[in-house]
Design a protein around this motif. Structure first.
Motif, mmCIF file in Angstrom:
data_model
loop_
_atom_site.group_PDB
_atom_site.id
_atom_site.type_symbol
_atom_site.label_atom_id
_atom_site.label_comp_id
_atom_site.label_asym_id
_atom_site.label_seq_id
_atom_site.Cartn_x
_atom_site.Cartn_y
_atom_site.Cartn_z
ATOM 1 N N LYS A 1 0.811 -1.217 0.000
ATOM 2 C CA LYS A 1 0.000 0.000 0.000
ATOM 3 C C LYS A 1 0.850 1.275 0.000
ATOM 4 C CE LYS A 1 -0.686 -0.611 5.002
ATOM 5 N NZ LYS A 1 -1.693 -0.849 6.065
ATOM 6 N N LYS A 2 2.153 1.117 -0.085
ATOM 7 C CA LYS A 2 3.069 2.255 -0.165
ATOM 8 C C LYS A 2 2.849 2.987 -1.490
ATOM 9 C CE LYS A 2 8.114 3.097 -0.244
ATOM 10 N NZ LYS A 2 8.172 4.202 0.743
ATOM 11 N N MET A 3 2.941 4.321 -1.462
ATOM 12 C CA MET A 3 2.661 5.120 -2.651
ATOM 13 C C MET A 3 3.810 5.041 -3.660
ATOM 14 S SD MET A 3 -0.345 6.266 -2.056
ATOM 15 C CE MET A 3 -0.609 7.618 -3.195
ATOM 16 N N MET A 4 3.476 4.723 -4.888
ATOM 17 C CA MET A 4 4.432 4.729 -5.992
ATOM 18 C C MET A 4 3.859 5.563 -7.135
ATOM 19 S SD MET A 4 6.074 1.615 -8.282
ATOM 20 C CE MET A 4 7.472 1.305 -7.189
ATOM 21 N N LEU A 5 4.525 6.651 -7.440
ATOM 22 C CA LEU A 5 4.090 7.568 -8.502
ATOM 23 C C LEU A 5 2.625 7.979 -8.325
ATOM 24 C CD1 LEU A 5 5.828 6.044 -11.674
ATOM 25 C CD2 LEU A 5 6.670 7.763 -10.077
ATOM 26 N N GLY A 6 2.290 8.337 -7.090
ATOM 27 C CA GLY A 6 0.988 8.920 -6.834
ATOM 28 C C GLY A 6 -0.137 7.967 -6.518
ATOM 29 N N ALA B 1 -2.464 -0.631 -6.543
ATOM 30 C CA ALA B 1 -3.321 -0.026 -7.559
ATOM 31 C C ALA B 1 -2.783 -0.250 -8.965
ATOM 32 C CB ALA B 1 -3.480 1.472 -7.285
ATOM 33 N N HIS B 2 -1.464 -0.295 -9.107
ATOM 34 C CA HIS B 2 -0.872 -0.508 -10.434
ATOM 35 C C HIS B 2 -1.272 -1.880 -10.992
ATOM 36 C CE1 HIS B 2 1.663 3.107 -10.459
ATOM 37 N NE2 HIS B 2 1.830 2.878 -9.161
ATOM 38 N N THR B 3 -1.246 -2.896 -10.137
ATOM 39 C CA THR B 3 -1.626 -4.238 -10.586
ATOM 40 C C THR B 3 -3.128 -4.319 -10.847
ATOM 41 O OG1 THR B 3 0.226 -5.378 -9.530
ATOM 42 C CG2 THR B 3 -1.771 -6.668 -9.885
ATOM 43 N N ILE B 4 -3.935 -3.727 -9.979
ATOM 44 C CA ILE B 4 -5.391 -3.767 -10.172
ATOM 45 C C ILE B 4 -5.781 -3.063 -11.468
ATOM 46 C CG2 ILE B 4 -7.616 -3.000 -9.282
ATOM 47 C CD1 ILE B 4 -6.507 -3.310 -6.461
ATOM 48 N N GLU B 5 -5.226 -1.888 -11.709
ATOM 49 C CA GLU B 5 -5.567 -1.131 -12.916
ATOM 50 C C GLU B 5 -5.171 -1.891 -14.179
ATOM 51 O OE1 GLU B 5 -3.783 2.710 -12.563
ATOM 52 O OE2 GLU B 5 -5.195 3.394 -11.021
ATOM 53 N N THR B 6 -4.011 -2.511 -14.141
ATOM 54 C CA THR B 6 -3.563 -3.293 -15.298
ATOM 55 C C THR B 6 -4.480 -4.486 -15.522
ATOM 56 O OG1 THR B 6 -1.260 -2.651 -14.917
ATOM 57 C CG2 THR B 6 -1.621 -4.593 -16.275
ATOM 58 N N ALA B 7 -4.844 -5.164 -14.448
ATOM 59 C CA ALA B 7 -5.722 -6.331 -14.560
ATOM 60 C C ALA B 7 -7.094 -5.945 -15.109
ATOM 61 C CB ALA B 7 -5.873 -6.994 -13.195
ATOM 62 N N LEU B 8 -7.599 -4.791 -14.695
ATOM 63 C CA LEU B 8 -8.916 -4.347 -15.152
ATOM 64 C C LEU B 8 -8.955 -4.056 -16.650
ATOM 65 C CD1 LEU B 8 -9.991 -2.004 -12.210
ATOM 66 C CD2 LEU B 8 -11.160 -4.088 -12.942
ATOM 67 N N LEU B 9 -7.825 -3.692 -17.210
ATOM 68 C CA LEU B 9 -7.756 -3.386 -18.643
ATOM 69 C C LEU B 9 -7.488 -4.625 -19.494
ATOM 70 C CD1 LEU B 9 -5.657 -0.081 -18.490
ATOM 71 C CD2 LEU B 9 -8.094 -0.290 -19.016
ATOM 72 N N SER B 10 -7.265 -5.748 -18.848
ATOM 73 C CA SER B 10 -6.907 -6.987 -19.547
ATOM 74 C C SER B 10 -8.143 -7.811 -19.886
ATOM 75 C CB SER B 10 -5.958 -7.822 -18.687
ATOM 76 O OG SER B 10 -6.671 -8.439 -17.627
ATOM 77 N N ALA C 1 11.868 4.168 -11.056
ATOM 78 C CA ALA C 1 12.614 4.897 -12.081
ATOM 79 C C ALA C 1 12.235 4.420 -13.479
ATOM 80 C CB ALA C 1 14.118 4.728 -11.853
ATOM 81 N N ILE C 2 12.088 3.116 -13.656
ATOM 82 C CA ILE C 2 11.714 2.573 -14.966
ATOM 83 C C ILE C 2 10.291 2.988 -15.330
ATOM 84 C CG2 ILE C 2 11.263 0.448 -16.271
ATOM 85 C CD1 ILE C 2 13.514 -0.854 -14.607
ATOM 86 N N MET C 3 9.380 2.947 -14.369
ATOM 87 C CA MET C 3 8.005 3.355 -14.629
ATOM 88 C C MET C 3 7.926 4.833 -15.001
ATOM 89 S SD MET C 3 5.848 1.316 -11.703
ATOM 90 C CE MET C 3 4.266 1.837 -12.361
ATOM 91 N N LEU C 4 8.699 5.670 -14.317
ATOM 92 C CA LEU C 4 8.728 7.100 -14.620
ATOM 93 C C LEU C 4 9.305 7.341 -16.011
ATOM 94 C CD1 LEU C 4 8.146 9.913 -13.516
ATOM 95 C CD2 LEU C 4 10.467 9.941 -12.567
ATOM 96 N N TYR C 5 10.356 6.604 -16.355
ATOM 97 C CA TYR C 5 10.953 6.707 -17.692
ATOM 98 C C TYR C 5 9.946 6.309 -18.768
ATOM 99 C CZ TYR C 5 13.820 5.437 -21.710
ATOM 100 O OH TYR C 5 14.336 5.319 -22.993
ATOM 101 N N ASN C 6 9.213 5.215 -18.521
ATOM 102 C CA ASN C 6 8.215 4.762 -19.499
ATOM 103 C C ASN C 6 7.097 5.785 -19.658
ATOM 104 O OD1 ASN C 6 9.596 2.374 -19.948
ATOM 105 N ND2 ASN C 6 8.388 1.183 -18.482
ATOM 106 N N GLN C 7 6.689 6.405 -18.553
ATOM 107 C CA GLN C 7 5.644 7.427 -18.621
ATOM 108 C C GLN C 7 6.115 8.635 -19.427
ATOM 109 O OE1 GLN C 7 4.121 8.559 -14.778
ATOM 110 N NE2 GLN C 7 3.378 6.505 -14.285
#
Length: 228
Positions: A21-26, A31-40, A218-224
């Motif tokens: 539950k630690k915040m990563m990029l806001g 949430a990153h995994t849930i959002e990705t799963a919802l779009l799949s 860092a990789i996620m920020l670069y990809n964004q």
């Protein structure tokens, strides 16, 4: 094929306290995994946790949530009975279950859908595992042991100098995409006839400690930034 997306997310973590539950990029890591799963192409998604904060985060996404019983909570709780409990609690008529670990935020919709397609095309497979090719320098043909002040090959008969001649090995990667046929749930997360789904090094980061966290962020920020 109807596939249930299963996201296990404990509240505790020894390597990085509260990481799920630690915040990563806001947004919370989960949430990153849930959002990705919802779009799949997953049919449904269920989050299983012993932590009320994590369950409240998941509820905001309108996915199924399950509060784990005490016997399935804590550091030593294995994933298999947690998955079995989730499948039994959710009910429904699914063909398979896909396990998605929260600690792999670089896993994408493309990866999930490709794994589903790969598994769906094989009528005999019991499970699927995401894998990474082991670098040739870490194979048994390259590994050496320190013997006193000198170093020697771990197995001189297997010693190979040319990269092209070394055997190719595979390992489960950090992204942890597991698909389990529904009739094998309760026996194993993966086993029987296992399909490999290959991913690359960057996609395979698994967050265990602060260094992993910083690298993934860092990789996620670069990809964004590449998309801006």
């Amino acid at each position: 094929m109807k596939i249930l997306g299963f996201i296990p997310a404990r509240g505790g973590s020894k390597g990085l306290p509260g990481k799920n539950k630690k915040m990563m990029l806001g947004k919370p890591l989960i949430a990153h995994t849930i959002e990705t799963a919802l779009l799949s192409n997953l049919t449904d998604i269920v989050v299983s946790s012993d932590d009320d904060d994590i369950l409240e985060i998941a509820k905001k996404y309108n996915v199924k949530v399950i509060k784990r019983p005490d016997e399935l909570s804590g550091d030593l709780a294995p994933t298999l009975p947690v998955m079995t409990h989730a499948v039994q609690t959710v009910g429904g008529n699914y063909d398979a279950v896909m396990t998605l670990q929260v600690t792999s935020p670089l896993r994408t919709v493309k990866h999930i859908n490709e794994a589903i397609e790969l598994f769906s095309r094989d009528g005999e497979a019991d499970s699927l595992v995401s894998v990474i090719k082991i670098p040739h320098k870490f194979t048994d043909a390259s590994i050496m042991l320190l013997d006193g002040k000198y170093i020697k090959p771990i197995d001189s008969e297997k010693l190979v100098l040319r990269r092209q001649e070394k055997p190719t090995y595979w390992a489960r990667n950090g992204a942890v995409i597991y698909i389990t046929s529904i009739n094998k749930v309760g026996e194993y997360i993966f086993g029987g006839k296992i399909i490999p789904y290959e991913m690359n090094k960057m996609e395979s980061i698994d967050i265990d400690d602060i260094e992993d966290w910083q690298m993934a962020e860092a990789i996620m920020l670069y990809n964004q930034n590449k998309l801006i």
